[in-house]
Design a protein around this motif. Structure first.
Motif, short mmCIF file in Angstrom:
data_model
loop_
_atom_site.label_atom_id
_atom_site.label_comp_id
_atom_site.label_asym_id
_atom_site.label_seq_id
_atom_site.Cartn_x
_atom_site.Cartn_y
_atom_site.Cartn_z
N ASN A 8 -22.79 64.23 -48.95
CA ASN A 8 -24.31 64.51 -48.59
C ASN A 8 -25.47 63.34 -49.34
O ASN A 8 -26.22 63.02 -48.65
N GLU A 9 -25.32 63.61 -50.47
CA GLU A 9 -26.22 62.45 -51.50
C GLU A 9 -25.92 61.20 -51.01
O GLU A 9 -27.02 60.38 -51.15
N GLU A 10 -24.76 60.85 -50.66
CA GLU A 10 -24.50 59.38 -50.28
C GLU A 10 -25.12 59.20 -48.86
O GLU A 10 -25.86 57.91 -48.71
N PHE A 11 -25.23 60.02 -48.04
CA PHE A 11 -25.73 59.93 -46.47
C PHE A 11 -27.24 59.79 -46.88
O PHE A 11 -27.81 59.07 -46.26
N HIS A 12 -27.81 60.54 -47.62
CA HIS A 12 -29.22 60.82 -47.79
C HIS A 12 -29.66 59.18 -48.44
O HIS A 12 -30.47 58.55 -48.10
N SER A 13 -28.72 58.79 -49.27
CA SER A 13 -28.98 57.38 -49.99
C SER A 13 -29.05 56.35 -48.94
O SER A 13 -29.77 55.20 -49.21
N ALA A 14 -28.08 56.50 -48.11
CA ALA A 14 -27.76 55.27 -46.89
C ALA A 14 -28.93 55.46 -46.04
O ALA A 14 -29.53 54.44 -45.82
N VAL A 15 -29.58 56.52 -45.72
CA VAL A 15 -30.79 56.71 -45.00
C VAL A 15 -32.00 56.18 -45.54
O VAL A 15 -32.81 55.16 -44.97
N VAL A 16 -31.99 56.27 -46.90
CA VAL A 16 -33.33 55.77 -47.63
C VAL A 16 -33.29 54.14 -47.72
O VAL A 16 -33.99 53.39 -47.53
N ALA A 17 -31.96 53.87 -48.12
CA ALA A 17 -31.59 52.39 -48.10
C ALA A 17 -31.75 51.57 -46.69
O ALA A 17 -32.39 50.65 -46.81
N ALA A 18 -31.67 52.14 -45.51
CA ALA A 18 -31.89 51.54 -44.24
C ALA A 18 -33.23 51.34 -44.16
O ALA A 18 -33.76 50.43 -43.68
N LEU A 19 -33.90 52.54 -44.66
CA LEU A 19 -35.61 52.35 -44.48
C LEU A 19 -36.05 51.31 -45.50
O LEU A 19 -36.91 50.39 -44.86
N LEU A 20 -35.72 51.31 -46.74
CA LEU A 20 -36.34 50.30 -47.50
C LEU A 20 -35.88 48.77 -47.09
O LEU A 20 -36.56 47.98 -47.47
N ALA A 21 -34.66 48.78 -46.31
CA ALA A 21 -34.33 47.37 -46.02
C ALA A 21 -35.12 46.94 -44.66
O ALA A 21 -34.91 45.89 -44.16
N GLY A 22 -36.01 47.88 -44.13
CA GLY A 22 -36.80 47.47 -42.99
C GLY A 22 -36.51 48.08 -41.84
O GLY A 22 -37.23 47.93 -40.90
N GLY A 23 -35.69 49.04 -41.89
CA GLY A 23 -35.24 49.67 -40.39
C GLY A 23 -36.29 50.58 -40.15
O GLY A 23 -37.21 51.17 -40.92
N SER A 24 -36.68 51.03 -38.79
CA SER A 24 -37.59 51.93 -38.59
C SER A 24 -37.18 53.25 -38.45
O SER A 24 -35.88 53.30 -38.37
N VAL A 25 -38.13 54.16 -38.61
CA VAL A 25 -37.64 55.47 -38.62
C VAL A 25 -36.93 55.93 -37.26
O VAL A 25 -35.99 56.73 -37.40
N ARG A 26 -37.41 55.36 -36.22
CA ARG A 26 -36.71 55.75 -34.79
C ARG A 26 -35.43 55.20 -34.95
O ARG A 26 -34.32 56.01 -34.32
N GLU A 27 -35.16 54.19 -35.22
CA GLU A 27 -33.80 53.30 -35.34
C GLU A 27 -32.86 54.02 -36.17
O GLU A 27 -31.74 54.35 -35.73
N VAL A 28 -33.24 54.38 -37.29
CA VAL A 28 -32.41 54.85 -38.26
C VAL A 28 -32.14 56.52 -37.59
O VAL A 28 -30.97 56.91 -37.86
#
Length: 58
Positions: A8-28
């Motif tokens: 679960n912590e890894e999943f949270h981290s992956a979501v945050v990493a995707a946003l920090l990399a420039g992904g949009s909230v809707r796309e993530v």
């Protein structure tokens, strides 16, 4: 039980990493199956958006 917590912590981290990399909230949200609200909350809790990613209000 620890394995589920770690995953679960890894999943949270992956979501945050995707946003920090420039992904949009809707796309993530679309890719992960989470609601946009959840993606945004997790992102804010993880330090997103970084200073350079914030929109200027000028």
């Amino acid at each position: 039980m620890q394995g589920a917590t770690d995953a679960n912590e890894e999943f949270h981290s992956a979501v945050v990493a995707a946003l920090l990399a420039g992904g949009s909230v809707r796309e993530v949200a679309r890719i992960t199956g989470l609601s946009p609200n959840t993606v945004e909350r997790w992102g804010h809790a993880g330090g997103w958006p970084e200073r350079g990613q914030r929109k200027s209000s000028s």
